[in-house]
Design an enzyme around this catalytic site. Structure first.
Site, PDB file in Angstrom:
ATOM      1  N   LYS A  83       8.004   0.112   5.632  1.00  0.00           N
ATOM      2  CA  LYS A  83       7.558   1.423   5.144  1.00  0.00           C
ATOM      3  C   LYS A  83       8.773   2.250   4.771  1.00  0.00           C
ATOM      4  O   LYS A  83       9.691   2.442   5.578  1.00  0.00           O
ATOM      5  CB  LYS A  83       6.730   2.143   6.206  1.00  0.00           C
ATOM      6  CG  LYS A  83       6.208   3.498   5.729  1.00  0.00           C
ATOM      7  CD  LYS A  83       5.114   4.049   6.622  1.00  0.00           C
ATOM      8  CE  LYS A  83       5.646   4.584   7.904  1.00  0.00           C
ATOM      9  NZ  LYS A  83       4.610   5.304   8.675  1.00  0.00           N
TER      10      LYS A  83
ATOM     11  N   GLY B 241       0.828  -1.196   0.000  1.00  0.00           N
ATOM     12  CA  GLY B 241       0.000   0.000   0.000  1.00  0.00           C
ATOM     13  C   GLY B 241       0.858   1.239   0.000  1.00  0.00           C
ATOM     14  O   GLY B 241       2.092   1.177  -0.096  1.00  0.00           O
ATOM     15  N   GLN B 242       0.196   2.402   0.087  1.00  0.00           N
ATOM     16  CA  GLN B 242       0.883   3.679   0.043  1.00  0.00           C
ATOM     17  C   GLN B 242       0.570   4.452   1.305  1.00  0.00           C
ATOM     18  O   GLN B 242      -0.592   4.756   1.592  1.00  0.00           O
ATOM     19  CB  GLN B 242       0.444   4.495  -1.179  1.00  0.00           C
ATOM     20  CG  GLN B 242       1.168   5.821  -1.354  1.00  0.00           C
ATOM     21  CD  GLN B 242       2.618   5.656  -1.812  1.00  0.00           C
ATOM     22  OE1 GLN B 242       2.936   4.694  -2.514  1.00  0.00           O
ATOM     23  NE2 GLN B 242       3.478   6.563  -1.406  1.00  0.00           N
ATOM     24  N   GLY B 243       1.600   4.734   2.122  1.00  0.00           N
ATOM     25  CA  GLY B 243       1.400   5.513   3.326  1.00  0.00           C
ATOM     26  C   GLY B 243       1.492   6.990   3.051  1.00  0.00           C
ATOM     27  O   GLY B 243       1.692   7.434   1.907  1.00  0.00           O
TER      28      GLY B 243
ATOM     29  N   ASP C 199      -3.774  11.138  13.809  1.00  0.00           N
ATOM     30  CA  ASP C 199      -4.160  10.747  12.446  1.00  0.00           C
ATOM     31  C   ASP C 199      -4.949   9.441  12.494  1.00  0.00           C
ATOM     32  O   ASP C 199      -4.665   8.500  11.743  1.00  0.00           O
ATOM     33  CB  ASP C 199      -2.916  10.594  11.565  1.00  0.00           C
ATOM     34  CG  ASP C 199      -3.276  10.654  10.079  1.00  0.00           C
ATOM     35  OD1 ASP C 199      -2.460  10.174   9.242  1.00  0.00           O
ATOM     36  OD2 ASP C 199      -4.374  11.152   9.730  1.00  0.00           O
TER      37      ASP C 199
END
Length: 840
Positions: free
Chosen positions: A564, A544-546, A660
């Site tokens: 990551k 995925g994309q952080g 967040d």
């Protein structure tokens, strides 16, 4: 609507398959002349009161049963099975259950209502009902339990073939069957704390103890079948197993002479069965059972059952003609009774069946027994542990003491092991098992159950045990010499300023070096970029994309990891520092574990535990509802997020504001356990600070109103949590442009629905599973509204949120959102009840 005592089977074909018993009962008992049948047909309704259920008996211990179905055994062959409402003294709440019951036998005076009924299955152990609750067998084939006010408590949620009847089988199995007599739903598939002869516990299911003999709510022990064996756990955070019996699947397949490939083994399912004379494990392949092991049991009596009890023992009981007698203890826990987690209570040390409290050289009277006359109740610290005084935590050595569970975290030296416990507020004890002169295995215990004495020459290993105690700060002297005071204070100030300057220069120097954490104790493992490139196969599989870079799947040995990569070094270095410092120093079951990091001139990488089911947003925002999460799983996820935030806000030395919280930062493991991730925006808040000033950080749609002033507290996370809860319940995003005009903002939509009393209209997925839990969903939405108050001071603490979700506290009435969030509009008068967690 027909009376329960005059109902007949729906069809002659079914009647030929199932026998109706119409029995005469002695008039000395409080039973009707026409005894209830073991079969009921559509439609049927039973209300829990003496007027509509005439089959009532009160036993000598004060317990009462109101039977709907009865399967009587011939005289002399043990108690009969009954199904209906049951309560224990003072008899103000009832369970809908299957139970053993004695109904009287003129030829045997001992076989009468003096034998207390024994519950073997319960529908509503989490939520007992009151007088005038009802059970309804509906036209669509569901069996539904409702409270006296009509609110839904439990349902079979039966699907598949049309159901025509309900039968209480001779085995004690409550069955819903179709027109062909085929079982569509059965209580045997949903065990509570008991197994009956012929019943199985399947892989993924739990046998959960009751809290006590007098309290039928779920206790802290559970037995479950995993893919590699049978395990018994005590439910802590995380759970700690005290018994295991592993499967030797390879040998079992060879002995069975069955040709099964390794892929077919993965697709097979294990189960444990209570049989006549044995407790046996099997691997179900297609329709064939391959025997894995057998535990011999005493020869069967006229009636038997197996129960996981409130002390963690799995006992087999048999009927001796008058009462139930314990025949065997199935779990042979090594080495003896002392190995059970609660035998001496928390902190109690068991030695040859005797209980005592820890004592050591640090100081006297650090522990005391909860009850001097009952040592088995355990011990308590004289001074409770406080995270605010973590600098005064000490480890007290416990010579020749061991523990029932050793799930070792890592290999290190003893000093580092002890230091890790002292730096982690949640750690209550630490065990170090020596492997060689310098290294060994380190295990941190977040909750201490019973301890036990041992002799190293007997068990064959050398173990160091320490329990954490709270020491008090030294008292300040009131007789300070005035001259020393005036001289000492300026000198002390100068020394402190010099130290601060030196520390600041050291930190700046470290930040400028390749590894900003070099030499900092307690940090996670540092990896080289080459190691992580090899572990991820040159970063070939993207997960995925952080916010600051992509995440890749990798493998270190046999352990899967997620790596990551922070691409934007100019923007990401501060976030990298924050994440390593924050999550590297805390440990909680609902926080993603940081395994290590990489820091050099060109690369910043973080290495996390791998979460096989990815992020929560992939599950709650999917278009294909057939793969959506069940309500039970959603409820569990909400509770686990709350527990993780409560730990960050209230259980660490400094409050940690995540800042967040959103579904994309909630990760799910293979059992859909939720863990909070991505601490790149986190802020540390001293406990004497009311707030902190910071630039706006977070994600649009989850930002609390106070961000406009850039003055925030941990309550900003609670607002974001409220948004996430609404998204989990509704199945849609807070901000969604593809919604109809006026509905693009979920919170605004909710405000309008609150005004009209149509709160559940925000739920997109209206399938049966969701509809059956409408009242619980309404209560969760009510909790979310409490978290979404514009005034942050009116929002609850996360510990309060956890209490509400666990059913120990009610949601406070809120008045924001145009004064519409009132209790009467939500139509919910009771606190939330924990939902039994099932598979997705």
């Amino acid at each position: 609507m027909s009376s329960p005592r005059t109902q007949k089977p729906a069809m002659p074909g079914v009647q030929s398959l199932l026998l109706l018993f119409m029995l005469s009962i002695p008039s000395s008992q409080a039973w009707s002349i026409d005894y209830p049948s073991p079969i009921a047909n559509l439609p049927s309704l039973w209300t829990n009161n003496e007027a509509t259920i005439p089959y009532n008996t009160t036993y000598t211990d004060g317990s009462t049963i109101r039977a709907i179905l009865v399967r009587q055994k011939p005289a002399g062959f043990g108690p009969s099975f009954g199904c209906g409402f049951i309560c224990t003294t003072p008899c103000n709440v009832f369970l809908f259950a299957v139970f053993f019951m004695s109904i009287g036998d003129p030829s045997n005076p001992a076989f009468n209502a003096t034998a207390t009924p024994r519950v073997v299955w319960t529908a509503n152990r989490y939520r007992p009902v009151k007088e005038n609750a009802s059970v309804q067998f509906t036209k669509d084939g569901n069996l539904i339990l409702r409270e006296f006010d009509g609110s839904l408590v439990w349902s079979t949620n039966s699907t598949g073939s049309p159901i025509v009847g309900m039968n209480l089988a001779e085995t004690g199995n409550l069955i819903l069957f179709d027109v062909m007599g085929k079982t569509v739903w059965e209580s045997f598939a949903h065990p509570t704390d008991t197994l009956l002869v012929g019943q199985s516990l399947w892989q993924g299911k739990r046998l959960s103890s009751t809290s006590s003999v007098a309290n039928s709510t779920q206790g802290q022990f559970y037995l479950t079948v995993l893919d590699n064996g049978l395990y018994a756990f005590i439910d802590a955070d995380p759970p700690q197993f005290y018994y295991q019996k592993t499967f030797n699947i390879t040998d079992a397949i060879v002995q069975s002479k069955t040709n099964i490939s390794s892929d077919q083994v993965k697709n097979s399912t294990a189960h444990i069965s209570f049989l006549q004379g044995s407790f046996s494990a099997f691997l179900r392949f297609n329709s064939t059972d391959i025997n894995l092991f057998d535990i011999s049991l005493p020869l069967p009596s006229s009636a038997q059952f197996m129960s996981l009890e409130d002390d963690g023992h799995l006992r087999v009981y048999g009927w001796d003609g008058i009462s139930w007698e314990a025949l065997a203890d199935v779990l042979h826990v090594y080495p003896d009774e002392c190995a059970y987690p609660t035998v001496c209570g928390e902190y109690g040390i068991c030695s040859q069946g005797q209980c005592s409290c820890p004592s050591g050289n640090i100081g006297d009277d650090l522990f005391h027994q909860l009850d001097d006359r009952q040592p088995n109740l355990g011990c308590s610290l004289e001074t409770p542990l406080s995270c605010d005084l973590i600098q005064y935590h000490k480890l007290m050595a416990l010579p020749n003491v061991t523990y029932f569970n050793f799930a070792y975290n890592w290999t290190t030296d003893e000093g580092s092991c002890k230091e890790a416990c002292l730096k982690t507020c949640s750690c209550k004890a630490v065990f170090f098992r020596h492997q060689n002169v310098s290294n060994g295995s380190c295990f941190l215990v977040p909750k201490v159950f019973s301890l036990m004495n041992y002799q190293s020459e007997v068990v064959g290993y050398n173990l160091s045990a320490y329990v954490k105690v709270q020491m008090l700060p030294p008292p300040s002297s009131k007789k300070i010499n005035a001259t020393a005071y005036h001289i000492g204070v300026p000198v002390l100030v100068a020394v402190v300023c010099l130290l601060i300057l030196m520390i600041r220069r050291t930190i700046v120097k470290r930040m400028e070096e390749d590894d900003p954490f070099k030499g900092v104790a307690g940090m996670p493992t540092r990896f080289s970029y080459k190691q992580l490139r090899e572990a991820t196969n040159n970063f070939s599989k993207k997960l995925g994309q952080g916010g600051f870079g992509p995440v890749y799947e990798g493998k270190l040995g046999n352990v899967k990891i997620a790596v990551k990569c922070l691409r934007d070094m100019g923007h990401g270095k501060e976030e990298f520092m924050a994440e390593v410092i924050t999550i590297g120093s805390i440990h909680h079951i609902n926080l993603v574990r940081l395994i290590g990091y990489c820091s050099d001139k060109f690369h910043r990488l973080l290495v996390y535990e791998h979460m096989s089911n990815g992020s929560l947003d992939k599950w709650i925002f999917r278009k294909n509802q057939s793969g959506s999460l069940s309500w039970a799983t959603r409820y569990k996820i909400i509770l686990e997020i709350a527990k993780g935030l409560a730990y960050l806000h209230e259980e660490c030395r400094q409050k940690i504001a995540h800042l967040d919280i959103k579904p994309g930062n909630i990760l799910l493991d293979d059992n859909f356990n939720a863990k909070i991730s991505d601490f790149g925006l986190a802020k540390l808040i001293d406990r004497d600070q009311s707030h902190v000033m910071t630039k706006i950080r977070g994600t649009r749609g989850y930002l609390a109103p106070e961000w406009l002033s850039s003055t925030i507290t941990e309550k900003a996370d609670i607002y974001s949590f409220g948004v996430v809860v609404l998204e989990i319940v509704s199945g849609r995003k807070n901000l969604e442009n593809n919604q109809p005009e006026g509905s693009t903002n979920l919170i605004n939509t909710l405000q309008e629905k609150i005004k009209t009393g149509q709160v559940l209209d925000i739920v997109d997925n209206q399938d049966e599973d969701i509809q059956l839990h409408g009242s619980d969903m309404t209560e969760v939405i009510k909790l979310a509204v409490w978290c979404l108050q514009r005034d942050c001071g009116k929002r609850p603490a996360m510990s309060q949120v956890v209490k509400v979700l666990e059913g120990n506290m009610e949601t406070e009435s809120t008045s924001s959102y145009d004064a519409t969030a009132r209790d009467d509009i939500f139509d919910a008068s009771s606190p939330l009840s924990p939902v039994p967690v099932s598979a997705r």
